[in-house]
Design a protein around this motif. Structure first.
Motif, PDB file in Angstrom:
ATOM      1  N   LEU A 235      -8.083   4.159  15.400  1.00  0.00           N
ATOM      2  CA  LEU A 235      -8.469   4.819  14.565  1.00  0.00           C
ATOM      3  C   LEU A 235      -7.463   5.553  13.625  1.00  0.00           C
ATOM      4  O   LEU A 235      -7.124   5.710  12.576  1.00  0.00           O
ATOM      5  CB  LEU A 235      -9.667   5.707  14.757  1.00  0.00           C
ATOM      6  CG  LEU A 235     -10.314   6.353  13.726  1.00  0.00           C
ATOM      7  CD1 LEU A 235     -10.782   5.693  12.395  1.00  0.00           C
ATOM      8  CD2 LEU A 235     -11.378   7.295  14.122  1.00  0.00           C
ATOM      9  N   ILE A 236      -6.721   6.399  14.680  1.00  0.00           N
ATOM     10  CA  ILE A 236      -5.600   7.288  13.849  1.00  0.00           C
ATOM     11  C   ILE A 236      -4.448   6.333  13.376  1.00  0.00           C
ATOM     12  O   ILE A 236      -4.008   6.798  12.495  1.00  0.00           O
ATOM     13  CB  ILE A 236      -5.132   8.240  15.073  1.00  0.00           C
ATOM     14  CG1 ILE A 236      -6.182   9.174  15.407  1.00  0.00           C
ATOM     15  CG2 ILE A 236      -3.747   8.885  14.675  1.00  0.00           C
ATOM     16  CD1 ILE A 236      -5.799  10.155  16.755  1.00  0.00           C
ATOM     17  N   SER A 237      -4.088   5.515  13.973  1.00  0.00           N
ATOM     18  CA  SER A 237      -2.885   4.483  13.655  1.00  0.00           C
ATOM     19  C   SER A 237      -3.498   4.110  12.021  1.00  0.00           C
ATOM     20  O   SER A 237      -2.576   3.690  11.347  1.00  0.00           O
ATOM     21  CB  SER A 237      -2.741   3.179  14.685  1.00  0.00           C
ATOM     22  OG  SER A 237      -3.928   2.563  14.655  1.00  0.00           O
ATOM     23  N   ILE A 238      -4.751   3.441  11.963  1.00  0.00           N
ATOM     24  CA  ILE A 238      -5.184   3.223  10.501  1.00  0.00           C
ATOM     25  C   ILE A 238      -5.145   4.429   9.579  1.00  0.00           C
ATOM     26  O   ILE A 238      -4.605   3.863   8.459  1.00  0.00           O
ATOM     27  CB  ILE A 238      -6.894   2.566  10.678  1.00  0.00           C
ATOM     28  CG1 ILE A 238      -6.664   1.475  11.798  1.00  0.00           C
ATOM     29  CG2 ILE A 238      -7.319   2.345   9.289  1.00  0.00           C
ATOM     30  CD1 ILE A 238      -8.174   0.941  11.724  1.00  0.00           C
ATOM     31  N   VAL A 239      -5.579   5.324  10.044  1.00  0.00           N
ATOM     32  CA  VAL A 239      -5.519   6.488   9.057  1.00  0.00           C
ATOM     33  C   VAL A 239      -4.077   6.885   8.752  1.00  0.00           C
ATOM     34  O   VAL A 239      -3.818   6.985   7.465  1.00  0.00           O
ATOM     35  CB  VAL A 239      -5.913   7.863   9.781  1.00  0.00           C
ATOM     36  CG1 VAL A 239      -5.859   9.144   8.763  1.00  0.00           C
ATOM     37  CG2 VAL A 239      -7.551   7.716   9.865  1.00  0.00           C
ATOM     38  N   PHE A 240      -2.960   6.801   9.417  1.00  0.00           N
ATOM     39  CA  PHE A 240      -1.504   7.037   9.420  1.00  0.00           C
ATOM     40  C   PHE A 240      -1.152   5.999   8.336  1.00  0.00           C
ATOM     41  O   PHE A 240      -0.282   6.111   7.562  1.00  0.00           O
ATOM     42  CB  PHE A 240      -0.933   7.330  10.340  1.00  0.00           C
ATOM     43  CG  PHE A 240      -0.885   8.768  11.075  1.00  0.00           C
ATOM     44  CD1 PHE A 240      -0.654  10.013  10.234  1.00  0.00           C
ATOM     45  CD2 PHE A 240      -1.270   8.875  12.586  1.00  0.00           C
ATOM     46  CE1 PHE A 240      -0.898  10.900  10.708  1.00  0.00           C
ATOM     47  CE2 PHE A 240      -1.311  10.201  12.766  1.00  0.00           C
ATOM     48  CZ  PHE A 240      -1.255  11.096  12.124  1.00  0.00           C
ATOM     49  N   THR A 241      -1.577   4.840   8.386  1.00  0.00           N
ATOM     50  CA  THR A 241      -1.121   3.657   7.728  1.00  0.00           C
ATOM     51  C   THR A 241      -1.469   3.863   6.345  1.00  0.00           C
ATOM     52  O   THR A 241      -0.721   3.565   5.385  1.00  0.00           O
ATOM     53  CB  THR A 241      -1.797   2.291   8.359  1.00  0.00           C
ATOM     54  OG1 THR A 241      -1.150   2.229   9.670  1.00  0.00           O
ATOM     55  CG2 THR A 241      -1.181   1.334   7.405  1.00  0.00           C
ATOM     56  N   VAL A 242      -2.739   4.225   6.215  1.00  0.00           N
ATOM     57  CA  VAL A 242      -3.256   4.543   4.678  1.00  0.00           C
ATOM     58  C   VAL A 242      -2.411   5.715   4.188  1.00  0.00           C
ATOM     59  O   VAL A 242      -1.949   5.852   2.799  1.00  0.00           O
ATOM     60  CB  VAL A 242      -4.806   5.023   4.597  1.00  0.00           C
ATOM     61  CG1 VAL A 242      -5.299   5.561   3.312  1.00  0.00           C
ATOM     62  CG2 VAL A 242      -5.522   3.818   5.261  1.00  0.00           C
ATOM     63  N   ILE A 243      -2.121   6.627   4.956  1.00  0.00           N
ATOM     64  CA  ILE A 243      -1.333   7.704   4.574  1.00  0.00           C
ATOM     65  C   ILE A 243       0.146   7.350   3.973  1.00  0.00           C
ATOM     66  O   ILE A 243       0.468   7.832   2.816  1.00  0.00           O
ATOM     67  CB  ILE A 243      -1.363   8.906   5.489  1.00  0.00           C
ATOM     68  CG1 ILE A 243      -2.503   9.706   5.711  1.00  0.00           C
ATOM     69  CG2 ILE A 243      -0.089   9.923   5.112  1.00  0.00           C
ATOM     70  CD1 ILE A 243      -2.544  10.540   6.839  1.00  0.00           C
ATOM     71  N   MET A 244       0.590   6.486   4.760  1.00  0.00           N
ATOM     72  CA  MET A 244       1.913   5.913   4.358  1.00  0.00           C
ATOM     73  C   MET A 244       1.877   4.944   3.319  1.00  0.00           C
ATOM     74  O   MET A 244       2.945   4.964   2.329  1.00  0.00           O
ATOM     75  CB  MET A 244       2.506   5.035   5.477  1.00  0.00           C
ATOM     76  CG  MET A 244       3.809   4.455   5.569  1.00  0.00           C
ATOM     77  SD  MET A 244       5.107   5.879   5.507  1.00  0.00           S
ATOM     78  CE  MET A 244       4.915   6.659   6.762  1.00  0.00           C
ATOM     79  N   PHE A 245       0.796   4.615   2.926  1.00  0.00           N
ATOM     80  CA  PHE A 245       0.652   3.831   1.781  1.00  0.00           C
ATOM     81  C   PHE A 245       0.810   4.603   0.485  1.00  0.00           C
ATOM     82  O   PHE A 245       1.440   4.386  -0.377  1.00  0.00           O
ATOM     83  CB  PHE A 245      -0.843   2.899   1.588  1.00  0.00           C
ATOM     84  CG  PHE A 245      -1.071   2.447   0.471  1.00  0.00           C
ATOM     85  CD1 PHE A 245      -0.620   1.254  -0.186  1.00  0.00           C
ATOM     86  CD2 PHE A 245      -2.010   3.035  -0.641  1.00  0.00           C
ATOM     87  CE1 PHE A 245      -0.804   0.689  -1.496  1.00  0.00           C
ATOM     88  CE2 PHE A 245      -2.245   2.586  -1.771  1.00  0.00           C
ATOM     89  CZ  PHE A 245      -1.534   1.489  -2.167  1.00  0.00           C
ATOM     90  N   PHE A 246      -0.020   5.843   0.632  1.00  0.00           N
ATOM     91  CA  PHE A 246       0.275   6.740  -0.548  1.00  0.00           C
ATOM     92  C   PHE A 246       1.568   7.360  -0.552  1.00  0.00           C
ATOM     93  O   PHE A 246       1.980   7.590  -1.679  1.00  0.00           O
ATOM     94  CB  PHE A 246      -1.057   7.910  -0.488  1.00  0.00           C
ATOM     95  CG  PHE A 246      -2.607   7.349  -0.750  1.00  0.00           C
ATOM     96  CD1 PHE A 246      -2.793   6.973  -1.775  1.00  0.00           C
ATOM     97  CD2 PHE A 246      -3.394   7.225   0.225  1.00  0.00           C
ATOM     98  CE1 PHE A 246      -3.912   6.348  -2.425  1.00  0.00           C
ATOM     99  CE2 PHE A 246      -4.443   6.692   0.014  1.00  0.00           C
ATOM    100  CZ  PHE A 246      -4.974   6.291  -1.434  1.00  0.00           C
ATOM    101  N   MET A 247       2.319   7.589   0.707  1.00  0.00           N
ATOM    102  CA  MET A 247       3.570   8.019   0.463  1.00  0.00           C
ATOM    103  C   MET A 247       4.442   7.158  -0.001  1.00  0.00           C
ATOM    104  O   MET A 247       5.535   7.752  -0.769  1.00  0.00           O
ATOM    105  CB  MET A 247       3.988   8.368   2.204  1.00  0.00           C
ATOM    106  CG  MET A 247       3.139   9.610   2.640  1.00  0.00           C
ATOM    107  SD  MET A 247       3.757   9.887   4.295  1.00  0.00           S
ATOM    108  CE  MET A 247       5.585  10.446   3.898  1.00  0.00           C
TER     109      MET A 247
END
Length: 268
Positions: A235-247
């Motif tokens: 779950l955390i890895s998915i959240v960080f991937t979404v954050i990386m998309f916005f970054m």
């Protein structure tokens, strides 16, 4: 209009992927280099342990974790060099055209990323086989479904990370400094170096790194050794991937602003 935009994106993606495949197939020496150098590189890393911590090689769990650590290092390094290829794009003036045609860095880097993923496939498999055959590491995967899901998430994350990293190189105008720092920091923070080799207080620091939940999840799913609940890690890895998309989107906008201000992208 929307149809034309989608068609434009698909055309650009196809062109970049085709370019990457052509570059790799034209440079067959890369394949030969992978086949020859990777086994010796793996042997060198394991033999280094003999001089400093020989007892570790008697622990099959540690050896297996080290094997996957080497795989993860190859994995991350391939995306790192994809991001570093932005230097050639800047020096040749390609990056200016990329910005003018409203093409994202992520799409532009797909060509280099595809060659990197081929490198991962060839070098990664060779590293795994060498570690297993010579040092007795276990090749079986503890959680196959979770492993492949984690691998897909990691690919998406590092595709996005490569564009953020490329933007950082352009902003700082110091490609080699940025690369050298990343090459040392990422293996430490990502779990590529098995955290069971560290004292507990250091391991507790590493599990707060976002990179650990991206690449460490792969090693955990392969070995079955978890320091965080596997589904929480996912779950955390998915959240960080979404954050990386916005970054990556923010980084792209910053690059456009830089281009509008200076009229040209340069590393000088």
């Amino acid at each position: 209009m929307e149809y034309k935009f989608k068609n434009f994106i698909i055309t650009k993606i196809s062109a970049e992927l085709g370019k990457g495949l052509k570059i790799y197939t034209r440079n067959k020496v890369w394949i030969i280099s992978d086949l020859i150098s990777t086994p010796f590189w793996v042997i060198f890393l394991f033999l280094t342990l003999i001089f400093y911590a020989q007892y570790l090689l008697n622990n099959i769990n540690v050896v297996t974790s080290l094997m996957w650590g080497i795989f993860l290092f190859i994995f991350m390094n391939s995306f790192m060099w994809a991001g570093n290829s932005i230097v050639q794009s800047v020096e040749s003036g390609i990056i200016d055209n990329i910005i003018l045609t409203n093409t994202s860095l992520t799409i532009h880097l797909l060509g280099r990323n595809i060659t990197g993923m081929i490198d991962i496939l060839i070098s990664g498999v060779i590293a795994l086989l060498t570690s297993s055959y010579i040092f007795g590491a276990t090749l079986s995967i503890s959680e196959p479904i979770l492993f492949f899901i984690s691998l897909i998430i990691a690919v998406i994350f590092y595709l996005l990370f490569a564009s953020v990293y490329a933007s950082l190189i352009i902003s700082l105008r110091s490609p080699w400094i940025v690369t050298n720092v990343m090459n040392f920091v990422l293996p430490f923070l990502s779990g590529a170096i098995p955290i069971q080799l560290f004292q507990k207080n250091v391991a507790d620091i590493i599990i707060y790194s976002p990179f650990y939940y991206i690449t460490g999840q792969i090693a955990s799913a392969a070995t079955g050794v978890y320091y965080v609940d596997p589904y929480l890690m996912l779950l955390i890895s998915i959240v960080f991937t979404v954050i990386m998309f916005f970054m990556s989107r923010i980084a792209a906008n910053k690059l456009i602003q830089k281009f509008r201000k200076e009229g040209k992208i340069s590393l000088i």
